[in-house]
Design an enzyme around this catalytic site. Sequence first.
Site, PDB file in Angstrom:
ATOM      1  N   GLY A  94       0.840  -1.194   0.000  1.00 45.18           N
ATOM      2  CA  GLY A  94       0.000   0.000   0.000  1.00 45.18           C
ATOM      3  C   GLY A  94       0.878   1.248   0.000  1.00 45.18           C
ATOM      4  O   GLY A  94       2.112   1.158  -0.026  1.00 45.18           O
ATOM      5  N   TYR A 145     -16.667   3.395   6.297  1.00 44.70           N
ATOM      6  CA  TYR A 145     -15.214   3.264   6.440  1.00 44.70           C
ATOM      7  C   TYR A 145     -14.766   3.705   7.842  1.00 44.70           C
ATOM      8  O   TYR A 145     -14.082   2.967   8.548  1.00 44.70           O
ATOM      9  CB  TYR A 145     -14.504   4.094   5.361  1.00 44.70           C
ATOM     10  CG  TYR A 145     -13.024   4.310   5.596  1.00 44.70           C
ATOM     11  CD1 TYR A 145     -12.112   3.276   5.383  1.00 44.70           C
ATOM     12  CD2 TYR A 145     -12.533   5.546   6.027  1.00 44.70           C
ATOM     13  CE1 TYR A 145     -10.754   3.472   5.601  1.00 44.70           C
ATOM     14  CE2 TYR A 145     -11.182   5.753   6.233  1.00 44.70           C
ATOM     15  CZ  TYR A 145     -10.296   4.712   6.028  1.00 44.70           C
ATOM     16  OH  TYR A 145      -8.955   4.917   6.254  1.00 44.70           O
ATOM     17  N   TYR A 153      -8.970  -1.838   4.418  1.00 43.62           N
ATOM     18  CA  TYR A 153      -9.898  -1.557   3.313  1.00 43.62           C
ATOM     19  C   TYR A 153     -10.032  -0.040   3.314  1.00 43.62           C
ATOM     20  O   TYR A 153     -10.569   0.540   4.262  1.00 43.62           O
ATOM     21  CB  TYR A 153     -11.252  -2.238   3.578  1.00 43.62           C
ATOM     22  CG  TYR A 153     -12.274  -1.978   2.502  1.00 43.62           C
ATOM     23  CD1 TYR A 153     -12.587  -2.946   1.557  1.00 43.62           C
ATOM     24  CD2 TYR A 153     -12.926  -0.743   2.420  1.00 43.62           C
ATOM     25  CE1 TYR A 153     -13.516  -2.699   0.554  1.00 43.62           C
ATOM     26  CE2 TYR A 153     -13.853  -0.488   1.415  1.00 43.62           C
ATOM     27  CZ  TYR A 153     -14.140  -1.465   0.488  1.00 43.62           C
ATOM     28  OH  TYR A 153     -15.056  -1.209  -0.497  1.00 43.62           O
ATOM     29  N   TRP A 156      -5.306  12.305   5.381  1.00 42.27           N
ATOM     30  CA  TRP A 156      -5.019  12.884   4.056  1.00 42.27           C
ATOM     31  C   TRP A 156      -3.639  12.423   3.532  1.00 42.27           C
ATOM     32  O   TRP A 156      -2.759  13.234   3.235  1.00 42.27           O
ATOM     33  CB  TRP A 156      -5.057  14.407   4.121  1.00 42.27           C
ATOM     34  CG  TRP A 156      -6.383  15.028   4.432  1.00 42.27           C
ATOM     35  CD1 TRP A 156      -7.440  14.443   5.075  1.00 42.27           C
ATOM     36  CD2 TRP A 156      -6.810  16.363   4.118  1.00 42.27           C
ATOM     37  NE1 TRP A 156      -8.480  15.322   5.180  1.00 42.27           N
ATOM     38  CE2 TRP A 156      -8.127  16.512   4.596  1.00 42.27           C
ATOM     39  CE3 TRP A 156      -6.195  17.448   3.491  1.00 42.27           C
ATOM     40  CZ2 TRP A 156      -8.838  17.701   4.472  1.00 42.27           C
ATOM     41  CZ3 TRP A 156      -6.912  18.637   3.368  1.00 42.27           C
ATOM     42  CH2 TRP A 156      -8.211  18.761   3.845  1.00 42.27           C
ATOM     43  N   ASP A 158      -8.367   9.833  10.731  1.00 40.25           N
ATOM     44  CA  ASP A 158      -9.132  10.998  11.191  1.00 40.25           C
ATOM     45  C   ASP A 158     -10.633  10.793  10.993  1.00 40.25           C
ATOM     46  O   ASP A 158     -11.440  11.470  11.621  1.00 40.25           O
ATOM     47  CB  ASP A 158      -8.671  12.257  10.430  1.00 40.25           C
ATOM     48  CG  ASP A 158      -8.701  12.089   8.910  1.00 40.25           C
ATOM     49  OD1 ASP A 158      -8.602  10.942   8.435  1.00 40.25           O
ATOM     50  OD2 ASP A 158      -8.809  13.105   8.198  1.00 40.25           O
ATOM     51  N   LYS A 215     -13.219   1.402  10.843  1.00 42.99           N
ATOM     52  CA  LYS A 215     -11.878   1.673  11.399  1.00 42.99           C
ATOM     53  C   LYS A 215     -11.967   1.899  12.911  1.00 42.99           C
ATOM     54  O   LYS A 215     -11.100   1.450  13.666  1.00 42.99           O
ATOM     55  CB  LYS A 215     -11.244   2.887  10.720  1.00 42.99           C
ATOM     56  CG  LYS A 215     -10.851   2.693   9.262  1.00 42.99           C
ATOM     57  CD  LYS A 215      -9.659   1.762   9.070  1.00 42.99           C
ATOM     58  CE  LYS A 215      -8.347   2.371   9.548  1.00 42.99           C
ATOM     59  NZ  LYS A 215      -7.192   1.473   9.271  1.00 42.99           N
TER      60      LYS A 215
HETATM   61  N1  NAP Z   1      -5.095   7.063   2.413  1.00 44.36           N
HETATM   62  C1  NAP Z   1      -5.455   7.973   3.311  1.00 44.36           C
HETATM   63  O1  NAP Z   1      -5.705   9.136   2.987  1.00 44.36           O
HETATM   64  C2  NAP Z   1      -5.537   7.593   4.761  1.00 44.36           C
HETATM   65  C3  NAP Z   1      -5.962   8.562   5.692  1.00 44.36           C
HETATM   66  C4  NAP Z   1      -6.015   8.223   7.044  1.00 44.36           C
HETATM   67  C5  NAP Z   1      -5.644   6.957   7.450  1.00 44.36           C
HETATM   68  N2  NAP Z   1      -5.264   6.026   6.539  1.00 44.36           N
HETATM   69  C6  NAP Z   1      -4.912   4.686   7.026  1.00 44.36           C
HETATM   70  O2  NAP Z   1      -3.551   4.458   6.726  1.00 44.36           O
HETATM   71  C7  NAP Z   1      -3.322   3.066   6.527  1.00 44.36           C
HETATM   72  C8  NAP Z   1      -2.575   2.850   5.234  1.00 44.36           C
HETATM   73  O3  NAP Z   1      -3.363   3.386   4.193  1.00 44.36           O
HETATM   74  P1  NAP Z   1      -2.834   3.520   2.704  1.00 44.36           P
HETATM   75  O4  NAP Z   1      -3.198   4.863   2.233  1.00 44.36           O
HETATM   76  O5  NAP Z   1      -1.416   3.056   2.621  1.00 44.36           O
HETATM   77  O6  NAP Z   1      -3.819   2.477   1.998  1.00 44.36           O
HETATM   78  P2  NAP Z   1      -3.658   1.660   0.664  1.00 44.36           P
HETATM   79  O7  NAP Z   1      -2.664   2.286  -0.238  1.00 44.36           O
HETATM   80  O8  NAP Z   1      -5.035   1.392   0.185  1.00 44.36           O
HETATM   81  O9  NAP Z   1      -3.017   0.291   1.185  1.00 44.36           O
HETATM   82  C9  NAP Z   1      -3.731  -0.613   1.956  1.00 44.36           C
HETATM   83  C10 NAP Z   1      -3.156  -1.980   1.676  1.00 44.36           C
HETATM   84  O10 NAP Z   1      -3.919  -2.924   2.451  1.00 44.36           O
HETATM   85  C11 NAP Z   1      -4.046  -4.083   1.667  1.00 44.36           C
HETATM   86  N3  NAP Z   1      -5.212  -4.847   2.096  1.00 44.36           N
HETATM   87  C12 NAP Z   1      -6.521  -4.596   1.864  1.00 44.36           C
HETATM   88  N4  NAP Z   1      -7.275  -5.573   2.391  1.00 44.36           N
HETATM   89  C13 NAP Z   1      -6.413  -6.454   2.969  1.00 44.36           C
HETATM   90  C14 NAP Z   1      -6.573  -7.677   3.656  1.00 44.36           C
HETATM   91  N5  NAP Z   1      -7.781  -8.206   3.861  1.00 44.36           N
HETATM   92  N6  NAP Z   1      -5.475  -8.323   4.108  1.00 44.36           N
HETATM   93  C15 NAP Z   1      -4.236  -7.802   3.897  1.00 44.36           C
HETATM   94  N7  NAP Z   1      -4.018  -6.673   3.223  1.00 44.36           N
HETATM   95  C16 NAP Z   1      -5.099  -6.012   2.772  1.00 44.36           C
HETATM   96  C17 NAP Z   1      -4.223  -3.580   0.246  1.00 44.36           C
HETATM   97  O11 NAP Z   1      -3.861  -4.592  -0.657  1.00 44.36           O
HETATM   98  P3  NAP Z   1      -4.683  -4.786  -2.019  1.00 44.36           P
HETATM   99  O12 NAP Z   1      -4.533  -3.502  -2.753  1.00 44.36           O
HETATM  100  O13 NAP Z   1      -4.016  -5.947  -2.653  1.00 44.36           O
HETATM  101  O14 NAP Z   1      -6.101  -5.048  -1.591  1.00 44.36           O
HETATM  102  C18 NAP Z   1      -3.275  -2.392   0.210  1.00 44.36           C
HETATM  103  O15 NAP Z   1      -2.005  -2.767  -0.285  1.00 44.36           O
HETATM  104  C19 NAP Z   1      -4.705   2.409   6.593  1.00 44.36           C
HETATM  105  O16 NAP Z   1      -4.908   1.900   7.876  1.00 44.36           O
HETATM  106  C20 NAP Z   1      -5.670   3.557   6.353  1.00 44.36           C
HETATM  107  O17 NAP Z   1      -6.914   3.318   6.946  1.00 44.36           O
HETATM  108  C21 NAP Z   1      -5.181   6.327   5.202  1.00 44.36           C
END
Ligand code: NAP
Length: 298
Positions: free
Chosen positions: A13, A127, A63, A152, A104, A131
């Site tokens: 990710g 979502y 997710y 973000w 957040d 979480k």
């Molecule tokens: N993106 C944002 O703006 C944001 C903001 C606040 C917090 N966060 C948090 O930060 C963390 C990292 O987010 P990110 O932006 O790096 O997300 P991301 O790019 O969507 O990466 C999430 C990863 O989790 C994997 N994944 C999904 N379902 C899974 C499962 N059942 N078992 C194992 N792996 C699984 C996905 O793999 P596949 O693609 O193969 O499904 C993906 O590689 C998360 O906890 C998210 O909630 C993100």
Amino acid sequence: MNNMRVLVIGAYGQVGRELMSSAPAGLEVRGLGSAELDISDAGQLEAVIAKVNPAFIVNAAAYTAVDKAETESERAWQVNALGVKSLAQTAARRDIPLLHISTDYVFSGNARQPYKESDETGPNGVYGASKLAGELLLSAHCARHIILRTSWVFGVHGNNFVKTMIRLGQERNQLGVVADQFGGPTAAGAIARAIWVLVEQYRQQGRLAWGTYHFSGAPACSWHEFATEIFAQAGKLGLVERPPVLDAIETREYPTPARRPSWSVLDGEKLDTAFGIAPPDWREELATVLQQLQSMKK
Ligand SMILES: NC(=O)c1ccc[n+]([C@@H]2O[C@H](COP(=O)([O-])OP(=O)(O)OC[C@H]3O[C@@H](n4cnc5c(N)ncnc54)[C@H](OP(=O)(O)O)[C@@H]3O)[C@@H](O)[C@H]2O)c1
């Protein structure tokens, strides 16, 4: 503890990739993607963690499709709530500390001051609710945990606002960007650095001040202000030839399936006081990310 073994889950990710490329010496890091370890499969979790036998686990898997979650709520709950519960139970049984990333979006967005860790939660959509459930289940099942809430997220990998703006800026002369939602843009690389500081402290001291912490970029801004800075910097770098005119629009003019919090600014003081990790200036982080994107284009 020399050469402590750390398992990174969700290694492909946005944040996972940054974790994998920035691990400090002294840590033996194993990264697994969803194809190798699906956290919603409790049996697989148990078997894989037994095999890898890590001394510390970082969970960057989730997710994360905020809008799709409104129609795929079962999958969002399976991963973000029940998957995290299974992970917490497995880690606790083996006495492995677990660092988990949260969001957040656990907050309603009705506040007008930066959210502290102790503030009341109240997610708007599936979502955020899934979480939040993951946070509560993790706290209930694994005492030695860190929950790092961030916001973000942007970076060179995956889909994010910065990359979307650059793409749209190459296609259009004018763009409407939401100006009444405020938050803290956070570079995936900065999240990875903060996580490694915590893991490294655990390696050296064998303990951490467990609990929930906020980590997000500063200063707080709107999406419109964020976009304005993206195009100012991208224009100078030549990443976008003719930066588009940006119209400040209201949330109601840009309807999405999931309602976003209008205010999701996180207060980072607790993490700074406990570990000396201050909120990173997102404008500096943005410069680094844009330079990386530019060199990837060449
Ligand atoms: N993106 C944002 O703006 C944001 C903001 C606040 C917090 N966060 C948090 O930060 C963390 C990292 O987010 P990110 O932006 O790096 O997300 P991301 O790019 O969507 O990466 C999430 C990863 O989790 C994997 N994944 C999904 N379902 C899974 C499962 N059942 N078992 C194992 N792996 C699984 C996905 O793999 P596949 O693609 O193969 O499904 C993906 O590689 C998360 O906890 C998210 O909630 C993100």
